[in-house]
Design a protein around this motif. Structure first.
Motif, PDB file in Angstrom:
ATOM      1  N   ALA A   1       4.602  -4.222  -7.647  1.00 33.52           N
ATOM      2  CA  ALA A   1       3.540  -5.187  -7.978  1.00 33.52           C
ATOM      3  C   ALA A   1       3.683  -6.496  -7.210  1.00 33.52           C
ATOM      4  O   ALA A   1       2.691  -7.061  -6.746  1.00 33.52           O
ATOM      5  N   GLU A   2       4.900  -6.980  -7.034  1.00 32.27           N
ATOM      6  CA  GLU A   2       5.092  -8.274  -6.356  1.00 32.27           C
ATOM      7  C   GLU A   2       4.763  -8.219  -4.869  1.00 32.27           C
ATOM      8  O   GLU A   2       4.625  -9.261  -4.214  1.00 32.27           O
ATOM      9  N   SER A   3       4.596  -7.028  -4.322  1.00 38.83           N
ATOM     10  CA  SER A   3       4.242  -6.887  -2.907  1.00 38.83           C
ATOM     11  C   SER A   3       2.776  -6.495  -2.713  1.00 38.83           C
ATOM     12  O   SER A   3       2.358  -6.243  -1.593  1.00 38.83           O
ATOM     13  N   ASN A   4       2.023  -6.435  -3.793  1.00 38.06           N
ATOM     14  CA  ASN A   4       0.577  -6.199  -3.715  1.00 38.06           C
ATOM     15  C   ASN A   4      -0.130  -7.521  -3.945  1.00 38.06           C
ATOM     16  O   ASN A   4       0.134  -8.200  -4.937  1.00 38.06           O
TER      17      ASN A   4
ATOM     18  N   GLY B   1       0.610  -3.909   4.062  1.00 34.90           N
ATOM     19  CA  GLY B   1       1.941  -3.367   3.856  1.00 34.90           C
ATOM     20  C   GLY B   1       2.430  -2.540   5.027  1.00 34.90           C
ATOM     21  O   GLY B   1       1.635  -2.000   5.807  1.00 34.90           O
ATOM     22  N   ILE B   2       3.735  -2.410   5.104  1.00 34.81           N
ATOM     23  CA  ILE B   2       4.354  -1.689   6.219  1.00 34.81           C
ATOM     24  C   ILE B   2       4.029  -0.202   6.218  1.00 34.81           C
ATOM     25  O   ILE B   2       4.119   0.445   7.254  1.00 34.81           O
ATOM     26  N   ALA B   3       3.642   0.350   5.061  1.00 39.07           N
ATOM     27  CA  ALA B   3       3.335   1.781   4.974  1.00 39.07           C
ATOM     28  C   ALA B   3       1.856   2.076   5.185  1.00 39.07           C
ATOM     29  O   ALA B   3       1.460   3.238   5.170  1.00 39.07           O
TER      30      ALA B   3
ATOM     31  N   ARG C   1       2.342 -11.961  13.081  1.00 40.89           N
ATOM     32  CA  ARG C   1       2.759 -13.347  12.930  1.00 40.89           C
ATOM     33  C   ARG C   1       3.574 -13.430  11.645  1.00 40.89           C
ATOM     34  O   ARG C   1       3.738 -12.429  10.952  1.00 40.89           O
ATOM     35  N   GLY C   2       4.040 -14.609  11.315  1.00 44.60           N
ATOM     36  CA  GLY C   2       4.773 -14.801  10.070  1.00 44.60           C
ATOM     37  C   GLY C   2       3.829 -15.073   8.914  1.00 44.60           C
ATOM     38  O   GLY C   2       2.602 -15.102   9.087  1.00 44.60           O
ATOM     39  N   PRO C   3       4.404 -15.280   7.732  1.00 47.03           N
ATOM     40  CA  PRO C   3       3.579 -15.561   6.554  1.00 47.03           C
ATOM     41  C   PRO C   3       2.711 -16.805   6.746  1.00 47.03           C
ATOM     42  O   PRO C   3       3.053 -17.704   7.518  1.00 47.03           O
ATOM     43  N   PHE C   4       1.603 -16.850   6.037  1.00 44.88           N
ATOM     44  CA  PHE C   4       0.684 -17.985   6.093  1.00 44.88           C
ATOM     45  C   PHE C   4       0.226 -18.304   4.677  1.00 44.88           C
ATOM     46  O   PHE C   4       0.414 -17.504   3.754  1.00 44.88           O
ATOM     47  N   GLY C   5      -0.391 -19.460   4.505  1.00 43.06           N
ATOM     48  CA  GLY C   5      -0.902 -19.838   3.192  1.00 43.06           C
ATOM     49  C   GLY C   5       0.192 -19.812   2.146  1.00 43.06           C
ATOM     50  O   GLY C   5       1.276 -20.340   2.364  1.00 43.06           O
TER      51      GLY C   5
ATOM     52  N   PRO D   1       9.829  -8.033   2.997  1.00 46.45           N
ATOM     53  CA  PRO D   1      10.122  -6.938   3.924  1.00 46.45           C
ATOM     54  C   PRO D   1       9.085  -5.818   3.886  1.00 46.45           C
ATOM     55  O   PRO D   1       9.049  -4.985   4.794  1.00 46.45           O
ATOM     56  N   LEU D   2       8.224  -5.802   2.859  1.00 39.06           N
ATOM     57  CA  LEU D   2       7.198  -4.771   2.753  1.00 39.06           C
ATOM     58  C   LEU D   2       5.851  -5.226   3.304  1.00 39.06           C
ATOM     59  O   LEU D   2       4.894  -4.454   3.312  1.00 39.06           O
ATOM     60  N   SER D   3       5.769  -6.482   3.761  1.00 38.31           N
ATOM     61  CA  SER D   3       4.515  -7.048   4.252  1.00 38.31           C
ATOM     62  C   SER D   3       4.499  -7.192   5.766  1.00 38.31           C
ATOM     63  O   SER D   3       5.533  -7.451   6.389  1.00 38.31           O
TER      64      SER D   3
END
Length: 156
Positions: free
Chosen positions: A32-35, A118-120, A136-140, A146-148
């Motif tokens: 859930a935390e990666s969705n 996601g990576i999958a 790119r890296g994270p934004f906002g 690691p799953l994004s």
């Protein structure tokens, strides 16, 4: 197969069912935390352009959205809720939805489109890379995960 893509209210039973299918797919791949799904009420906000793709029988077969963001230093449109039912895949619909959303972002005055996936999500990643997105890296408000995968594309 012919598709029509238009801006629609996401709060209809047929569209909610598509969003729930996309949520279930994401939940099958990631915790859930990666969705990072925009909830229904957020999809109806003034800064969100939500579109639905319909087939020749007027059945909803795909969705997508852009959320317009401006943190003061930079403005961008974030791609959200891209989903195409399995039966409609492989026919160019995802690319057509993405193209429609790019036109909407440009029309709203935004020259940068960003996304998190996601990576999958191999098919999605291949589509985004084929259409000019770069990693790119994270934004906002996103943080490293690691799953994004974070990507962006200049629309100029």
């Amino acid at each position: 197969m012919v598709f029509r893509i238009d801006r629609e209210d996401p709060a209809t039973p047929e569209v909610i069912a598509l969003l729930e299918d996309g949520d279930a797919y994401g939940a099958s791949l990631y915790p859930a935390e990666s969705n990072h799904f925009l909830p229904l009420d957020a999809l109806r906000a003034d800064n969100v352009h939500f579109v639905v793709a319909r087939d020749e029988q007027n059945a909803a077969v795909g969705t997508g959205a852009i959320a317009l963001a401006d943190d003061g230093a930079e403005a961008w449109a974030e791609l959200k809720r891209m989903w195409v039912v399995p039966e409609a895949r492989g026919k160019g619909l995802s690319k057509a939805i993405l193209g429609d959303l790019e036109v909407r972002a440009r029309g709203a005055g935004f020259a940068l489109l960003r996304l998190e996936t996601g990576i999958a999500n191999h098919e999605a990643l291949a589509l985004y890379e084929r259409t000019g997105f770069i990693r790119r890296g994270p934004f906002g408000d996103y943080r490293e995960d690691p799953l994004s995968v974070f990507m962006e594309k200049r629309l100029d």
